[in-house]
Design an enzyme around this catalytic site. Structure first.
Site, PDB file in Angstrom:
ATOM      1  N   ARG A 158       0.854  -1.198   0.000  1.00  0.00           N
ATOM      2  CA  ARG A 158       0.000   0.000   0.000  1.00  0.00           C
ATOM      3  C   ARG A 158       0.887   1.244   0.000  1.00  0.00           C
ATOM      4  O   ARG A 158       1.682   1.458   0.910  1.00  0.00           O
ATOM      5  CB  ARG A 158      -0.947   0.054   1.201  1.00  0.00           C
ATOM      6  CG  ARG A 158      -1.728   1.380   1.233  1.00  0.00           C
ATOM      7  CD  ARG A 158      -3.022   1.335   2.028  1.00  0.00           C
ATOM      8  NE  ARG A 158      -2.822   1.389   3.459  1.00  0.00           N
ATOM      9  CZ  ARG A 158      -3.800   1.695   4.338  1.00  0.00           C
ATOM     10  NH1 ARG A 158      -5.017   1.972   3.907  1.00  0.00           N
ATOM     11  NH2 ARG A 158      -3.551   1.683   5.632  1.00  0.00           N
ATOM     12  N   ASP A 439      -4.355   3.297  14.090  1.00  0.00           N
ATOM     13  CA  ASP A 439      -3.530   3.911  13.060  1.00  0.00           C
ATOM     14  C   ASP A 439      -4.061   5.312  12.803  1.00  0.00           C
ATOM     15  O   ASP A 439      -4.903   5.820  13.554  1.00  0.00           O
ATOM     16  CB  ASP A 439      -3.463   3.054  11.792  1.00  0.00           C
ATOM     17  CG  ASP A 439      -4.780   2.994  11.021  1.00  0.00           C
ATOM     18  OD1 ASP A 439      -5.753   3.681  11.410  1.00  0.00           O
ATOM     19  OD2 ASP A 439      -4.843   2.255  10.021  1.00  0.00           O
TER      20      ASP A 439
END
Length: 525
Positions: A158, A439
């Site tokens: 990613r 996150d």
């Protein structure tokens, strides 16, 4: 002209050699200027929404939504993605994730990583070694040795979103796109080895807001394949549908990337943040405490079902979202966690998703049991069309979410955001806090919720109206709570005062800052 503003160690030069710099320079020459245009288009669209034009399906692209086209195809090693694990590119994490009871590891240069220069390049080294099967790690404190098993998970990279820069590399005097940097290095260093072992250069693309941005990525992929003499469709991508504007353009995004795309993913945490951010001017669409905004809420369940229906109609996978829980040491508490994972993943599997995400290897087994049971002998659920469902309307996707705003919830948000921001500006983008793997997305929800409550003068369950002064009072008090929880020594050695200042600026500003990671990047080397 491409200029690297930081000295490269000999180890880093191996993953960023002159040939890779030439390739990156070509990408920047062809595509960098368009990034600013795409970001400007985001702002223009947001102004329309702020002024009363709610998001909806685009009538100009109705022919794409009604067409009978399909994506090009899905490689054999991506046919079964029932459980995926995500995490940053730290060396030990990469090994443990690839060895976990999962089908795919998404190595993350975005929301679970704090992109300090050396960490970004170390991450590229770790992925290069993982692709070649030579990655290992020895824990300096106890001597424990980590290495890959014989059958590791499939690796997907990613890259950073279009809004993030890489300030250590300039092109024509401007900091380049972090997305182009991450893509160029991972592709250059690994495409040959991946193809030789029957896999390929696979990517997760985050934060897209329109099919125009998907078209930009399509052009990047086509250019790269032509430059390296590869067949069209060698590069494969999964796109995260984690912004509210993008949910209205899923068909168009699939169409724009049809030679390269293999699926869409429900990036639920960022999607919740985007719901807040996109609808920030609408007092009737304010979310309650984030703890109660679960996937069974009507607007989120509609998003999940529409994604499944849209993807499967086009032959693409519909991936479920993240379970942010982590195992608990206490057996009773851990059983509660496992039950929550089971319920969450059952909802996704029964909606027709082809797979799901977990944040911790210890929860992969529970998620896998759910999907194993639903899948049976199948490897995916492309046969689940949801064609008989009632149509998902814009009103359903925008439906207000019921629930309380509580003092406890607000204080919890403050503590989570404070601790996460402190970790992020200290170089750690993936942090266990109060039983969840936090996150950037969950921290974004925390600070954006409070910002919106302040803007619209919403009250809490204790009768107090949320104001800048109340937030500042709670922040001051919760700093002391965090200090007591972690100890004076850890507090003094950390960057909590800087984190509190950044959080206060973000939460009390007159305009909502789009991403905390943009001003946060100034704190990193």
């Amino acid at each position: 002209m491409l200029v690297v503003t930081e000295a490269l160690s000999s180890e880093h030069q191996v993953v960023f050699p002159n040939e890779a710099q030439t390739f990156l320079s070509l990408l920047c020459g062809h595509f960098a200027a368009q990034v600013d245009e795409l970001l400007k288009a985001r702002e223009e669209r947001q102004r329309d929404i702020d002024n009363g034009q709610l998001p909806s399906f685009n009538q100009d692209t109705q022919d794409i939504r009604e067409g009978s086209w399909k994506i090009l195809g899905i490689p054999s090693d991506l046919q079964d993605r029932r459980v995926e694990i995500t995490g940053p590119t730290d060396r030990k994490m990469v090994i443990n994730a690839l060895n976990a009871n999962v089908k795919v590891f998404m190595a993350d240069f975005e929301d679970s990583m704090s992109p300090a220069w050396t960490k970004v390049l170390d991450g590229q080294i770790n992925l290069r070694d993982a692709v070649r099967g030579i990655i290992d790690y020895k824990n300096p404190s106890n001597g424990k040795h980590y290495q890959l098993t014989d059958d590791p998970a499939v690796l997907i990279c990613r890259v950073r979103g279009l809004h993030l820069k890489e300030k250590h590399v300039h092109f024509n005097g401007e900091a380049i796109s972090g997305a182009l940097f991450d893509f160029a290095l991972y592709f250059y260093n690994n495409y040959k080895e991946l193809l030789e072992k029957g896999s390929g250069p696979y990517f997760y693309i985050p934060k897209l807001q329109s099919h125009h941005e998907a078209q930009w990525w399509s052009q990047v992929f086509h250019f790269t394949e032509e430059y390296f003499g590869l067949d069209t469709g060698t590069i494969k991508a999964t796109v995260l549908i984690e912004t509210l504007p993008a949910v209205f353009e899923m068909d168009e995004i699939l169409f724009a990337l049809k030679e390269h795309i293999v699926g869409l993913n429900c990036g639920r945490w960022d999607y919740i943040f985007s719901y807040i951010k996109t609808l920030k001017n609408y007092p009737d669409r304010i979310l309650p405490d984030r703890q109660v905004v679960t996937m069974d809420k009507p607007f989120l369940n509609a998003y999940s079902r529409l994604l499944v229906r849209t993807c499967h109609r086009r032959g693409a996978f519909a991936m479920g979202g993240m379970a942010a829980f982590i195992p608990a040491k206490d057996p009773e508490q851990n059983q509660v966690v496992l039950n929550k994972i089971h319920n969450d993943k059952s909802l996704e599997a029964n909606n027709g998703h082809d797979g799901t995400w977990v944040a911790h290897p210890g929860l992969a087994g529970t998620a896998r049991e759910v999907f194993d049971k639903v899948l049976g002998t199948r490897t995916n659920q492309l046969d689940i069309s949801r064609a008989d469902d009632e149509p998902i309307t814009a009103e359903m996707l925008l439906e207000p979410c019921q629930g309380e705003r509580t003092e406890q919830g607000m204080r919890h948000n403050i503590r989570v955001a404070l601790q996460y921001i402190e970790a992020w500006i200290s170089g750690n983008g993936c942090v266990p806090i109060y039983g969840l793997m936090e996150d950037a997305a969950t921290a974004e929800i925390s600070r954006a919720s409070i910002w919106q409550w302040i803007k619209h003068g919403k009250d809490l369950d204790n009768g107090q109206v949320v104001t800048k002064a109340l937030f500042e009072q709670y922040l001051s008090e919760e700093i002391d709570v965090v200090k007591q929880e972690i100890g004076q020594a850890r507090f003094d050695s950390g960057r909590f005062i800087e984190a509190a200042d950044l959080m206060a600026r973000l939460t009390t500003s007159d305009e909502l800052t789009n991403f905390l990671t943009v001003p946060g990047y100034d704190y990193l080397d």
